[in-house]
Scaffold this motif. Structure first.
Motif, mmCIF file in Angstrom:
data_model
loop_
_atom_site.group_PDB
_atom_site.id
_atom_site.type_symbol
_atom_site.label_atom_id
_atom_site.label_comp_id
_atom_site.label_asym_id
_atom_site.label_seq_id
_atom_site.Cartn_x
_atom_site.Cartn_y
_atom_site.Cartn_z
ATOM 1 N N TYR A 41 -6.357 3.912 5.517
ATOM 2 C CA TYR A 41 -7.190 2.546 6.512
ATOM 3 C C TYR A 41 -7.656 1.499 6.400
ATOM 4 O O TYR A 41 -8.127 0.849 6.671
ATOM 5 C CB TYR A 41 -7.919 3.645 7.812
ATOM 6 N N LEU A 92 3.691 -1.477 4.164
ATOM 7 C CA LEU A 92 3.194 0.439 3.946
ATOM 8 C C LEU A 92 4.431 1.269 3.315
ATOM 9 O O LEU A 92 5.550 1.561 3.959
ATOM 10 C CB LEU A 92 2.388 0.862 5.111
ATOM 11 N N LEU A 102 2.478 -7.049 9.345
ATOM 12 C CA LEU A 102 2.903 -5.851 8.857
ATOM 13 C C LEU A 102 3.692 -5.274 8.792
ATOM 14 O O LEU A 102 3.607 -4.520 10.170
ATOM 15 C CB LEU A 102 1.609 -5.177 10.119
ATOM 16 N N ILE A 137 0.721 -1.160 0.137
ATOM 17 C CA ILE A 137 -0.641 -0.091 -0.380
ATOM 18 C C ILE A 137 0.671 0.514 0.405
ATOM 19 O O ILE A 137 1.914 1.694 0.844
ATOM 20 C CB ILE A 137 -0.854 -0.185 1.416
ATOM 21 N N VAL A 151 0.970 -7.145 4.867
ATOM 22 C CA VAL A 151 0.994 -5.862 4.460
ATOM 23 C C VAL A 151 2.238 -4.978 4.865
ATOM 24 O O VAL A 151 2.653 -4.988 6.121
ATOM 25 C CB VAL A 151 -0.340 -4.667 4.399
ATOM 26 N N SER A 198 -7.075 -5.292 3.569
ATOM 27 C CA SER A 198 -6.130 -5.815 3.533
ATOM 28 C C SER A 198 -5.864 -7.184 4.222
ATOM 29 O O SER A 198 -5.226 -8.342 4.191
ATOM 30 C CB SER A 198 -5.169 -5.191 2.934
ATOM 31 N N VAL A 245 0.579 6.043 11.428
ATOM 32 C CA VAL A 245 0.550 4.932 11.484
ATOM 33 C C VAL A 245 1.865 3.957 11.929
ATOM 34 O O VAL A 245 1.640 2.279 12.169
ATOM 35 C CB VAL A 245 1.343 4.395 9.264
ATOM 36 N N LEU A 294 -6.065 -0.604 4.232
ATOM 37 C CA LEU A 294 -5.381 -1.279 5.636
ATOM 38 C C LEU A 294 -5.542 -2.037 6.374
ATOM 39 O O LEU A 294 -5.430 -3.309 6.062
ATOM 40 C CB LEU A 294 -4.226 -0.268 6.073
ATOM 41 N N SER A 295 -7.024 -2.228 6.901
ATOM 42 C CA SER A 295 -7.825 -2.815 7.390
ATOM 43 C C SER A 295 -8.345 -3.869 6.486
ATOM 44 O O SER A 295 -8.599 -5.039 6.839
ATOM 45 C CB SER A 295 -8.648 -2.822 7.704
#
Length: 231
Positions: A98, A113, A138, A83, A111, A104, A124, A101-102
């Motif tokens: 967000y 970022l 993440l 992302i 993920v 995914s 973040v 993100l949520s």
């Protein structure tokens, strides 16, 4: 902060385990980080997409076969999700970021970022610390490392920013060899048409089937003869 290659390697290794975590457990892990109001921009899109995604992701669909076998249709995350949020994405339009993100993470992806705005980046990082997800699920890397990550075996790319930047990323993906990585783009950051799509999770998953053939232990074996040359 880890470099892109290390983060990508950790995400690849973590994906198979994270993808097997039950959907309800993934949601509980994510919502547990939003106990106070400082992360409402993450909590609101998370709750919205949970409401619309739970039925799609929770339970497999059973499809009995004509010869007695059992077929299950279920969903899985695509793999490593990247992302990218350019300079136009700040805390004022954080919900658009967000939401992606949520969804995914709910879908079972790991993920990575890349965020350019410094204030949003700090927010973040605070979220990542509170989530305390398993290693590799993440990750956050320096913004300019997205170029290196696009050359990796990412399975889906999400871009939030102006239209020129989105086209640039799309060209990079088109030049890649190997698996084709779908692109999700959000350019209308104020209206958030993509982030507010109740079916957004469908773009972050793949469908799979599992077949269990029981003909040898009592299934209707006579139906197997229907396709033979003698009938």
């Amino acid at each position: 902060m880890k470099n892109a290659s290390i983060c990508f390697s950790e995400a690849q290794q973590a994906w198979s385990l994270w993808n097997q975590v039950p959907y309800a457990t993934r949601y509980e892990l994510l919502i547990s980080a939003t106990k106070d109001s400082t992360l409402n921009d993450f909590k609101q899109p998370l709750e919205f997409h949970h409401k619309h995604s739970a039925e799609l992701l929770c339970d497999p669909v059973f499809m009995p076969g004509p010869t007695g076998e059992t077929n299950e249709l279920y969903t899985a995350g695509r793999g490593v999700s990247l992302i990218i949020a350019d300079r136009t994405v700040d805390v004022q339009v954080g919900k658009a970021f967000y939401a992606q993100l949520s969804v995914s993470l709910l879908a079972g992806n790991c993920v990575i970022l890349c965020v350019q705005d410094s204030e949003l980046a700090q927010q973040v990082l605070m979220l990542i610390e509170r989530l305390a997800l398993p290693k590799g699920v993440l990750s956050f890397v320096e913004y300019d490392q997205y170029v290196q990550l696009l050359e990796s075996d990412i399975r889906i790319a999400t871009v939030l920013g102006d239209e020129v930047f989105v086209k640039e990323i799309n060209r990079c993906l088109a030049r890649k060899s190997g698996a084709i990585a779908p692109l999700i783009a959000e350019v209308e950051l104020a209206k958030m048409p993509v982030a507010q799509d109740p079916k957004l999770v469908l773009r972050y998953i793949t469908e799979r089937t599992r077949t269990i053939n029981i003909t040898a232990v009592g299934g209707n074996a006579t139906l197997l003869e229907l396709g033979s040359a003698e009938h």
